[in-house]
Design an enzyme around this catalytic site. Structure first.
Site, PDB file in Angstrom:
ATOM      1  N   ASP A 110       0.864  -1.173   0.000  1.00  0.00           N
ATOM      2  CA  ASP A 110       0.000   0.000   0.000  1.00  0.00           C
ATOM      3  C   ASP A 110       0.912   1.239   0.000  1.00  0.00           C
ATOM      4  O   ASP A 110       2.135   1.119   0.104  1.00  0.00           O
ATOM      5  CB  ASP A 110      -0.878  -0.049   1.259  1.00  0.00           C
ATOM      6  CG  ASP A 110      -1.763   1.168   1.415  1.00  0.00           C
ATOM      7  OD1 ASP A 110      -2.441   1.530   0.435  1.00  0.00           O
ATOM      8  OD2 ASP A 110      -1.759   1.776   2.507  1.00  0.00           O
TER       9      ASP A 110
ATOM     10  N   ALA B 107       0.009   5.216   1.440  1.00  0.00           N
ATOM     11  CA  ALA B 107      -0.072   6.050   2.649  1.00  0.00           C
ATOM     12  C   ALA B 107      -0.179   5.196   3.907  1.00  0.00           C
ATOM     13  O   ALA B 107      -1.021   4.313   4.006  1.00  0.00           O
ATOM     14  CB  ALA B 107      -1.261   7.004   2.562  1.00  0.00           C
TER      15      ALA B 107
ATOM     16  N   ALA C 111     -13.032  10.547  10.184  1.00  0.00           N
ATOM     17  CA  ALA C 111     -12.463  10.492   8.830  1.00  0.00           C
ATOM     18  C   ALA C 111     -11.573   9.272   8.647  1.00  0.00           C
ATOM     19  O   ALA C 111     -11.454   8.739   7.539  1.00  0.00           O
ATOM     20  CB  ALA C 111     -11.667  11.763   8.555  1.00  0.00           C
TER      21      ALA C 111
ATOM     22  N   MET D  48     -10.803   3.895   6.398  1.00  0.00           N
ATOM     23  CA  MET D  48      -9.597   4.003   5.578  1.00  0.00           C
ATOM     24  C   MET D  48      -9.236   2.692   4.880  1.00  0.00           C
ATOM     25  O   MET D  48      -9.386   1.616   5.446  1.00  0.00           O
ATOM     26  CB  MET D  48      -8.421   4.468   6.431  1.00  0.00           C
ATOM     27  CG  MET D  48      -7.193   4.862   5.629  1.00  0.00           C
ATOM     28  SD  MET D  48      -7.521   6.234   4.499  1.00  0.00           S
ATOM     29  CE  MET D  48      -7.717   7.589   5.653  1.00  0.00           C
TER      30      MET D  48
ATOM     31  N   LYS E 140     -11.671   6.547  -2.465  1.00  0.00           N
ATOM     32  CA  LYS E 140     -11.998   7.787  -1.761  1.00  0.00           C
ATOM     33  C   LYS E 140     -13.475   8.183  -1.869  1.00  0.00           C
ATOM     34  O   LYS E 140     -14.044   8.714  -0.920  1.00  0.00           O
ATOM     35  CB  LYS E 140     -11.086   8.916  -2.241  1.00  0.00           C
ATOM     36  CG  LYS E 140      -9.591   8.631  -2.054  1.00  0.00           C
ATOM     37  CD  LYS E 140      -9.257   8.047  -0.690  1.00  0.00           C
ATOM     38  CE  LYS E 140      -7.789   7.698  -0.552  1.00  0.00           C
ATOM     39  NZ  LYS E 140      -7.502   6.832   0.613  1.00  0.00           N
TER      40      LYS E 140
ATOM     41  N   HIS F  97     -15.126   6.031   0.470  1.00  0.00           N
ATOM     42  CA  HIS F  97     -14.718   6.436   1.815  1.00  0.00           C
ATOM     43  C   HIS F  97     -15.632   7.564   2.318  1.00  0.00           C
ATOM     44  O   HIS F  97     -16.102   7.529   3.465  1.00  0.00           O
ATOM     45  CB  HIS F  97     -13.262   6.903   1.778  1.00  0.00           C
ATOM     46  CG  HIS F  97     -12.686   7.235   3.120  1.00  0.00           C
ATOM     47  ND1 HIS F  97     -11.582   6.610   3.629  1.00  0.00           N
ATOM     48  CD2 HIS F  97     -13.065   8.144   4.068  1.00  0.00           C
ATOM     49  CE1 HIS F  97     -11.296   7.109   4.817  1.00  0.00           C
ATOM     50  NE2 HIS F  97     -12.190   8.050   5.099  1.00  0.00           N
TER      51      HIS F  97
ATOM     52  N   ARG G  43     -11.088  -2.126  -2.869  1.00  0.00           N
ATOM     53  CA  ARG G  43     -10.829  -3.085  -1.799  1.00  0.00           C
ATOM     54  C   ARG G  43     -12.103  -3.279  -0.984  1.00  0.00           C
ATOM     55  O   ARG G  43     -12.903  -2.362  -0.901  1.00  0.00           O
ATOM     56  CB  ARG G  43      -9.723  -2.559  -0.879  1.00  0.00           C
ATOM     57  CG  ARG G  43      -8.376  -2.381  -1.553  1.00  0.00           C
ATOM     58  CD  ARG G  43      -7.516  -1.495  -0.700  1.00  0.00           C
ATOM     59  NE  ARG G  43      -6.143  -1.416  -1.225  1.00  0.00           N
ATOM     60  CZ  ARG G  43      -5.290  -0.466  -0.892  1.00  0.00           C
ATOM     61  NH1 ARG G  43      -5.654   0.489  -0.053  1.00  0.00           N
ATOM     62  NH2 ARG G  43      -4.079  -0.450  -1.380  1.00  0.00           N
TER      63      ARG G  43
ATOM     64  N   ASP H  94      -1.680  -1.077   5.934  1.00  0.00           N
ATOM     65  CA  ASP H  94      -2.001  -0.585   7.280  1.00  0.00           C
ATOM     66  C   ASP H  94      -3.501  -0.538   7.531  1.00  0.00           C
ATOM     67  O   ASP H  94      -3.926  -0.039   8.575  1.00  0.00           O
ATOM     68  CB  ASP H  94      -1.406   0.815   7.489  1.00  0.00           C
ATOM     69  CG  ASP H  94      -2.077   1.859   6.605  1.00  0.00           C
ATOM     70  OD1 ASP H  94      -2.100   1.670   5.376  1.00  0.00           O
ATOM     71  OD2 ASP H  94      -2.597   2.863   7.147  1.00  0.00           O
TER      72      ASP H  94
END
Length: 273
Positions: free
Chosen positions: A14, A16, A48, A52, A56, A59, A164, A190
């Site tokens: 990944d 970030a 927010a 994750m 986006k 999200h 995902r 992460d």
């Protein structure tokens, strides 16, 4: 010099919170700004962070479905969030993200060194991200200036069904990197959706506890934290990530080499993920 001695064919990272942007602050802080800019609506950094790992647009939709956010939205606007509302927030998000992502492109700890160690063993370096391509086009050259140049990169909107935890971004890496056995690949992430992506692609999975979204520490906080603070952050992240059943949980990418060595031994012994 490459020695091609590892049975691992590829490691897919990944971005970030994994390779760059300790604490995954580029996307989360921008979500807060985008809600504010789009509708003068306040969401917290914790809210927010919650979904994750997914694309986006989805999200933003998922943040809107968090009970606390949903209730405040209904109180402020007298209705539920619509797809048109999400589009408006996403439209605010994109230029903000493109403007800020380069500021968070510095590699995490020993990321570049670890990647080059893998490459020296003949392991290919794949990558995929929840960022769309237009954000990745800003991030990729800046990361390259820092020394991080994966062999292949998939953005969240490169594929029709890229979101995902579906395996498609990971499997696109497999195809483009010429991997012959998904069981000889490792997915490092992460986020819970990113680890589930690895499972769904048939790969070994390694979840990061302290450098990513779930701990939410800045690099400065990580460096200055005492053991009690780190343990609290570690357990907070573990509680969220353990639901995705990663094969390994480590603090940061700096701890990856020892895990790679163990996976190599398990593959050599005939084990599968």
């Amino acid at each position: 010099m490459t020695n091609n001695t590892s049975p691992i064919q590829a490691v897919i990272f990944d971005w970030a919170g994994t390779i760059v942007d300790f604490g995954s602050f580029a996307p989360t802080s921008i979500f807060v700004e985008a809600f504010k800019q789009g509708f003068d609506f306040d969401v917290s950094l914790t809210e927010a962070r919650e979904p994750m790992g997914i694309s986006k647009w989805h999200h933003i939709q998922a943040v809107g479905r968090i009970p606390s956010v949903k209730a405040r939205w209904a109180a402020q606007f007298g209705r539920e969030m619509t797809t048109e509302d999400i589009d408006i927030i996403y439209a605010a998000f994109m230029p903000l993200q493109k403007a800020k992502v380069a500021d968070h492109a510095a590699p995490i700890l020993n990321a570049v060194e670890v990647v080059e160690e893998l490459r020296a063993k003949g392991i290919k370096i794949g990558s995929c991200s929840g960022y769309p391509r237009e954000v990745m086009d800003v991030l990729i050259p800046v990361a390259a200036d820092y020394g991080y140049k994966p062999d292949y990169i998939v953005a969240s909107d490169d594929l029709t069904h890229g979101a995902r935890p579906a395996p498609y971004m990971a499997l696109k890496n497999v195809i483009e990197l010429g991997v012959t056995n998904v069981n000889h690949c490792v997915k490092v992430d992460d986020s819970k959706p990113g680890i589930e992506e690895g499972h769904n692609a048939g790969m070994w999975t390694v979840a990061l506890l302290l450098s990513g979204n779930e701990a939410g520490l800045t690099f400065e906080q990580f460096q200055s934290a005492d053991e009690e603070t780190l343990n609290t952050a570690r357990e907070q992240a573990r509680e969220k990530l353990i639901a995705s059943k990663p094969h390994y949980l480590i603090d940061t990418i700096a701890d990856l080499p020892q895990v790679i060595a163990e996976i190599e031994q398990r593959i050599a012994a005939g084990e599968r993920p």
